[in-house]
Design a protein around this motif. Structure first.
Motif, mmCIF file in Angstrom:
data_model
loop_
_atom_site.group_PDB
_atom_site.id
_atom_site.type_symbol
_atom_site.label_atom_id
_atom_site.label_comp_id
_atom_site.label_asym_id
_atom_site.label_seq_id
_atom_site.Cartn_x
_atom_site.Cartn_y
_atom_site.Cartn_z
ATOM 1 N N MET A 157 -29.832 65.274 46.815
ATOM 2 C CA MET A 157 -30.800 64.624 47.702
ATOM 3 C C MET A 157 -30.103 63.523 48.509
ATOM 4 S SD MET A 157 -34.388 62.777 46.672
ATOM 5 C CE MET A 157 -35.428 62.058 47.932
ATOM 6 N N THR A 158 -30.314 63.533 49.813
ATOM 7 C CA THR A 158 -29.673 62.562 50.693
ATOM 8 C C THR A 158 -30.350 61.206 50.571
ATOM 9 O OG1 THR A 158 -29.179 64.335 52.255
ATOM 10 C CG2 THR A 158 -28.982 62.087 53.057
ATOM 11 N N SER A 159 -29.555 60.158 50.401
ATOM 12 C CA SER A 159 -30.110 58.811 50.295
ATOM 13 C C SER A 159 -30.608 58.354 51.661
ATOM 14 C CB SER A 159 -29.051 57.844 49.777
ATOM 15 O OG SER A 159 -28.048 57.659 50.749
ATOM 16 N N PRO A 160 -31.567 57.403 51.676
ATOM 17 C CA PRO A 160 -32.073 56.905 52.967
ATOM 18 C C PRO A 160 -30.972 56.362 53.869
ATOM 19 C CG PRO A 160 -33.489 56.186 51.171
ATOM 20 C CD PRO A 160 -32.291 56.820 50.535
ATOM 21 N N ASN A 161 -30.026 55.618 53.284
ATOM 22 C CA ASN A 161 -28.951 55.056 54.095
ATOM 23 C C ASN A 161 -28.060 56.141 54.682
ATOM 24 O OD1 ASN A 161 -29.768 52.450 53.823
ATOM 25 N ND2 ASN A 161 -28.068 51.777 52.537
ATOM 26 N N ALA A 162 -27.799 57.179 53.894
ATOM 27 C CA ALA A 162 -26.968 58.283 54.384
ATOM 28 C C ALA A 162 -27.663 59.000 55.534
ATOM 29 C CB ALA A 162 -26.669 59.253 53.249
ATOM 30 N N SER A 163 -28.968 59.169 55.404
ATOM 31 C CA SER A 163 -29.739 59.818 56.465
ATOM 32 C C SER A 163 -29.720 58.979 57.742
ATOM 33 C CB SER A 163 -31.176 60.032 55.998
ATOM 34 O OG SER A 163 -31.959 60.593 57.025
ATOM 35 N N ARG A 164 -29.886 57.672 57.589
ATOM 36 C CA ARG A 164 -29.853 56.782 58.758
ATOM 37 C C ARG A 164 -28.475 56.781 59.406
ATOM 38 N NH1 ARG A 164 -32.708 52.609 54.872
ATOM 39 N NH2 ARG A 164 -34.910 53.146 55.215
ATOM 40 N N LEU A 165 -27.443 56.854 58.564
ATOM 41 C CA LEU A 165 -26.086 56.887 59.089
ATOM 42 C C LEU A 165 -25.844 58.165 59.887
ATOM 43 C CD1 LEU A 165 -23.447 55.319 59.168
ATOM 44 C CD2 LEU A 165 -22.755 56.477 57.061
ATOM 45 N N GLN A 166 -26.368 59.279 59.391
ATOM 46 C CA GLN A 166 -26.260 60.538 60.127
ATOM 47 C C GLN A 166 -26.974 60.441 61.472
ATOM 48 O OE1 GLN A 166 -27.728 63.632 57.546
ATOM 49 N NE2 GLN A 166 -26.025 63.434 56.087
ATOM 50 N N ASP A 167 -28.148 59.809 61.460
ATOM 51 C CA ASP A 167 -28.881 59.608 62.713
ATOM 52 C C ASP A 167 -28.060 58.769 63.689
ATOM 53 O OD1 ASP A 167 -31.037 61.038 61.770
ATOM 54 O OD2 ASP A 167 -32.185 59.262 61.166
ATOM 55 N N ALA A 168 -27.465 57.712 63.156
ATOM 56 C CA ALA A 168 -26.674 56.819 64.006
ATOM 57 C C ALA A 168 -25.505 57.557 64.637
ATOM 58 C CB ALA A 168 -26.169 55.634 63.186
ATOM 59 N N LEU A 169 -24.819 58.355 63.841
ATOM 60 C CA LEU A 169 -23.674 59.106 64.360
ATOM 61 C C LEU A 169 -24.117 60.133 65.399
ATOM 62 C CD1 LEU A 169 -21.716 59.591 61.014
ATOM 63 C CD2 LEU A 169 -21.136 58.056 62.908
ATOM 64 N N HIS A 170 -25.293 60.724 65.177
ATOM 65 C CA HIS A 170 -25.843 61.662 66.161
ATOM 66 C C HIS A 170 -26.097 60.952 67.489
ATOM 67 C CE1 HIS A 170 -28.471 64.552 68.141
ATOM 68 N NE2 HIS A 170 -29.409 63.607 68.214
ATOM 69 N N TYR A 171 -26.729 59.784 67.420
ATOM 70 C CA TYR A 171 -27.015 59.039 68.652
ATOM 71 C C TYR A 171 -25.724 58.598 69.346
ATOM 72 C CZ TYR A 171 -31.948 58.754 67.310
ATOM 73 O OH TYR A 171 -33.251 59.049 66.978
ATOM 74 N N ALA A 219 -28.503 54.164 68.246
ATOM 75 C CA ALA A 219 -27.440 54.208 67.241
ATOM 76 C C ALA A 219 -27.291 52.853 66.560
ATOM 77 C CB ALA A 219 -26.124 54.619 67.889
ATOM 78 N N ALA A 220 -27.343 51.795 67.348
ATOM 79 C CA ALA A 220 -27.216 50.448 66.788
ATOM 80 C C ALA A 220 -28.335 50.167 65.795
ATOM 81 C CB ALA A 220 -27.237 49.414 67.913
ATOM 82 N N GLN A 221 -29.550 50.545 66.157
ATOM 83 C CA GLN A 221 -30.687 50.322 65.265
ATOM 84 C C GLN A 221 -30.542 51.125 63.972
ATOM 85 O OE1 GLN A 221 -33.786 51.455 67.979
ATOM 86 N NE2 GLN A 221 -33.898 49.443 68.951
ATOM 87 N N ALA A 222 -30.053 52.358 64.102
ATOM 88 C CA ALA A 222 -29.868 53.195 62.913
ATOM 89 C C ALA A 222 -28.728 52.666 62.039
ATOM 90 C CB ALA A 222 -29.597 54.638 63.332
ATOM 91 N N PHE A 223 -27.633 52.237 62.657
ATOM 92 C CA PHE A 223 -26.533 51.639 61.891
ATOM 93 C C PHE A 223 -27.018 50.393 61.139
ATOM 94 C CE2 PHE A 223 -23.227 53.663 64.813
ATOM 95 C CZ PHE A 223 -22.677 54.452 63.812
ATOM 96 N N LYS A 224 -27.822 49.582 61.814
ATOM 97 C CA LYS A 224 -28.347 48.377 61.167
ATOM 98 C C LYS A 224 -29.216 48.746 59.971
ATOM 99 C CE LYS A 224 -31.206 44.287 62.012
ATOM 100 N NZ LYS A 224 -32.076 43.580 62.993
ATOM 101 N N ALA A 225 -30.074 49.745 60.150
ATOM 102 C CA ALA A 225 -30.941 50.180 59.051
ATOM 103 C C ALA A 225 -30.127 50.737 57.892
ATOM 104 C CB ALA A 225 -31.929 51.232 59.552
ATOM 105 N N ALA A 226 -28.974 51.337 58.211
ATOM 106 C CA ALA A 226 -28.093 51.887 57.178
ATOM 107 C C ALA A 226 -27.154 50.832 56.591
ATOM 108 C CB ALA A 226 -27.271 53.032 57.756
ATOM 109 N N GLN A 227 -27.315 49.584 57.056
ATOM 110 C CA GLN A 227 -26.497 48.456 56.596
ATOM 111 C C GLN A 227 -25.022 48.617 56.965
ATOM 112 O OE1 GLN A 227 -27.341 47.855 52.417
ATOM 113 N NE2 GLN A 227 -29.501 47.423 52.786
ATOM 114 N N SER A 228 -24.774 49.364 58.037
ATOM 115 C CA SER A 228 -23.419 49.474 58.589
ATOM 116 C C SER A 228 -23.336 48.490 59.754
ATOM 117 C CB SER A 228 -23.141 50.907 59.049
ATOM 118 O OG SER A 228 -23.135 51.797 57.952
ATOM 119 N N TYR A 229 -23.170 47.225 59.405
ATOM 120 C CA TYR A 229 -23.391 46.163 60.389
ATOM 121 C C TYR A 229 -22.310 46.088 61.462
ATOM 122 C CZ TYR A 229 -26.923 44.832 56.998
ATOM 123 O OH TYR A 229 -28.002 44.847 56.149
#
Length: 226
Positions: free
Chosen positions: A1-15, A43-53
């Motif tokens: 199961m994909t963690s929320p942060n991993a999913s957000r990181l994937q979204d960020a990379l997509h953007y 992408a910035a918003q998704a990275f922030k949500a994924a704590q990839s500051y």
């Protein structure tokens, strides 16, 4: 199961991939800076949500650059302000934080928003206070000068008070008196007599703290005749 942060990181990379695609320049292709900016911001918003500051900061900077290509100075400034806020919140290098705020301020100034520009300088000064006092003083001074030169005195009080507080905390009492005098000049043009007299009294108190009782008494007598 994909963690929320991993999913957000994937979204960020997509953007980011989408943004880079829109920002590409080719022989038969011009960049679409509006869409590039939108995707960098997502992408910035998704990275922030994924704590990839750090990545969030970088994406906001890219978003700002893209917005600038579209001549949207205000939005470009806001993107840099967001980048600075993230970096500051996560204890990034104070000089880098202040630089981002300063650049944001320059963009706001180009969009004829001097009040926002001065606010950015104050934020940069606060970020620098514990790292480089001289640089913080310079940023505060630039902010106060901007407020005065643009006739924005009604917005300036908090900035002046923060500047004075920093100077007093660091035993820069002579400079504190100079800024108190400038604040007093601003307040003398307003109907807020209480604040004006309080500032005059503060000048006397700081003069006493310096140890110059004669000058403190002279100032007190002069202020009583104001």
């Amino acid at each position: 199961m994909t963690s929320p942060n991993a999913s957000r990181l994937q979204d960020a990379l997509h953007y980011m991939r989408e943004a880079n695609k829109y920002a590409e320049r080719g022989i038969f292709k011009k960049p679409d800076w509006d869409l590039a900016a939108q995707n960098y911001e997502k992408a910035a918003q998704a990275f922030k949500a994924a704590q990839s500051y750090n990545e969030a900061v970088s994406a906001y900077v890219k978003s700002s650059d893209a917005m600038l290509h579209s001549f949207s100075h205000f939005m470009a400034g806001r993107a840099l302000e967001n980048a600075a806020a993230i970096l500051e919140l996560n204890l990034g290098p104070p000089e880098h934080v202040a630089d981002l705020y300063r650049r944001a301020g320059n963009l706001y100034l180009q969009d004829f928003k001097p009040d926002r520009a001065a606010e950015m300088l104050v934020k940069g000064a606060k970020a620098l206070e514990n790292a480089s006092l001289e640089k913080a003083i310079k940023e505060y001074m630039n902010a106060c000068n901007l407020y005065e030169s643009e006739n924005l005195e009604r917005y300036a009080t908090d900035a002046f008070k923060s500047f004075i507080g920093m100077l007093v905390r660091n035993n820069r009492l002579g400079q504190a008196i100079e800024i108190l005098q400038r604040l007093g000049n601003i307040q003398s043009k307003t109907p807020n007599v209480y604040s004006y007299y309080k500032t005059l009294l503060s000048i006397v108190v700081v003069q006493l703290a310096i140890g110059d009782e004669v000058e403190a008494e002279n100032r007190f007598r002069a202020f009583c005749n104001t």
